[in-house]
Design a protein around this motif. Structure first.
Motif, PDB file in Angstrom:
ATOM      1  N   UNK A   8       0.835  -1.191   0.000  1.00 12.70           N
ATOM      2  CA  UNK A   8       0.000   0.000   0.000  1.00 12.70           C
ATOM      3  C   UNK A   8       0.874   1.247   0.000  1.00 12.70           C
ATOM      4  N   UNK A   9       0.589   2.136  -0.895  1.00 16.38           N
ATOM      5  CA  UNK A   9       1.144   3.479  -0.880  1.00 16.38           C
ATOM      6  C   UNK A   9      -0.006   4.394  -0.481  1.00 16.38           C
ATOM      7  N   UNK A  10       0.121   5.050   0.671  1.00 15.33           N
ATOM      8  CA  UNK A  10      -0.929   5.959   1.108  1.00 15.33           C
ATOM      9  C   UNK A  10      -0.658   7.351   0.563  1.00 15.33           C
ATOM     10  N   UNK A  11      -1.721   8.104   0.416  1.00 13.76           N
ATOM     11  CA  UNK A  11      -1.606   9.466  -0.115  1.00 13.76           C
ATOM     12  C   UNK A  11      -0.669  10.303   0.752  1.00 13.76           C
ATOM     13  N   UNK A  20      -2.124   5.273  11.803  1.00 14.88           N
ATOM     14  CA  UNK A  20      -2.316   4.384  12.946  1.00 14.88           C
ATOM     15  C   UNK A  20      -3.641   3.629  12.810  1.00 14.88           C
ATOM     16  N   UNK A  21      -4.691   4.317  12.380  1.00 16.08           N
ATOM     17  CA  UNK A  21      -5.987   3.670  12.176  1.00 16.08           C
ATOM     18  C   UNK A  21      -5.902   2.656  11.044  1.00 16.08           C
ATOM     19  N   UNK A  22      -5.170   2.990   9.992  1.00 13.79           N
ATOM     20  CA  UNK A  22      -4.985   2.083   8.863  1.00 13.79           C
ATOM     21  C   UNK A  22      -4.283   0.811   9.336  1.00 13.79           C
ATOM     22  N   UNK A  52      12.624  -2.162  -3.020  1.00 10.03           N
ATOM     23  CA  UNK A  52      11.681  -1.036  -3.092  1.00 10.03           C
ATOM     24  C   UNK A  52      11.242  -0.671  -1.682  1.00 10.03           C
ATOM     25  N   UNK A  53      11.551   0.525  -1.258  1.00  9.57           N
ATOM     26  CA  UNK A  53      11.161   1.000   0.069  1.00  9.57           C
ATOM     27  C   UNK A  53      10.214   2.199  -0.027  1.00  9.57           C
ATOM     28  N   UNK A  54       9.532   2.318  -1.153  1.00 10.75           N
ATOM     29  CA  UNK A  54       8.674   3.475  -1.368  1.00 10.75           C
ATOM     30  C   UNK A  54       7.256   3.289  -0.839  1.00 10.75           C
ATOM     31  N   UNK A  55       6.857   2.075  -0.503  1.00 13.99           N
ATOM     32  CA  UNK A  55       5.494   1.820  -0.033  1.00 13.99           C
ATOM     33  C   UNK A  55       5.349   2.243   1.429  1.00 13.99           C
ATOM     34  N   UNK A  88      -7.741   6.351   1.389  1.00 11.82           N
ATOM     35  CA  UNK A  88      -6.348   6.735   1.675  1.00 11.82           C
ATOM     36  C   UNK A  88      -5.351   6.180   0.667  1.00 11.82           C
ATOM     37  N   UNK A  89      -5.784   5.232  -0.175  1.00 12.27           N
ATOM     38  CA  UNK A  89      -4.860   4.581  -1.110  1.00 12.27           C
ATOM     39  C   UNK A  89      -4.427   5.543  -2.220  1.00 12.27           C
ATOM     40  N   UNK A  90      -3.136   5.661  -2.397  1.00 15.92           N
ATOM     41  CA  UNK A  90      -2.578   6.307  -3.586  1.00 15.92           C
ATOM     42  C   UNK A  90      -2.345   5.242  -4.653  1.00 15.92           C
ATOM     43  N   UNK A  91      -1.849   4.090  -4.186  1.00 18.11           N
ATOM     44  CA  UNK A  91      -1.515   2.987  -5.076  1.00 18.11           C
ATOM     45  C   UNK A  91      -1.531   1.702  -4.254  1.00 18.11           C
ATOM     46  N   UNK A  92      -1.944   0.618  -4.895  1.00 16.14           N
ATOM     47  CA  UNK A  92      -1.924  -0.707  -4.275  1.00 16.14           C
ATOM     48  C   UNK A  92      -1.401  -1.691  -5.316  1.00 16.14           C
ATOM     49  N   UNK A  93      -0.458  -2.542  -4.913  1.00 16.09           N
ATOM     50  CA  UNK A  93       0.062  -3.598  -5.782  1.00 16.09           C
ATOM     51  C   UNK A  93      -0.068  -4.908  -5.011  1.00 16.09           C
TER      52      UNK A  93
END
Length: 98
Positions: A8-11, A20-22, A52-55, A88-93
């Motif tokens: 998950x990449x959050x916005x 924290x809720x996520x 990859x440490x961007x998530x 809240x998702x920017x991107x999901x893989x």
């Protein structure tokens, strides 16, 4: 056995309280009866070009079989998580492997 790995990449404007809720929402998915192994994490401090440490969060679930995965997908806890947090998702893989 089937593994289900979700990154998950959050916005960018996601607050620490929202994160924290996520995380708590992710943790709730362990209660789904077909999940045999469960891990939630964040990027490890590993500096290698191939890592990859961007998530923001990683979720890894294991199921006995595809049928267990299919139960998870429609389970009320999974659906509640998606309904509450997909905003809240920017991107999901997702990587599924058997």
């Amino acid at each position: 056995m089937l593994s289900h790995h979700v990154l998950f990449w959050l916005k960018g404007d996601t607050t620490e309280d929202q994160k924290a809720a996520f995380r708590k929402g992710l943790d709730s998915l362990e209660k789904i009866e077909t999940v045999t192994q469960f891990h939630v994490g964040t990027p490890a401090p590993i500096e290698r070009a191939v890592v990859d440490v961007t998530y923001t969060f990683s979720l890894v679930l294991f199921f006995e079989d595809l049928a267990g995965h299919d139960v998870y997908q429609v389970h009320e806890l999974h659906q509640a998580f998606l309904n509450e947090f997909r905003i809240l998702f920017e991107k999901v893989v997702i990587y599924d492997a058997q």
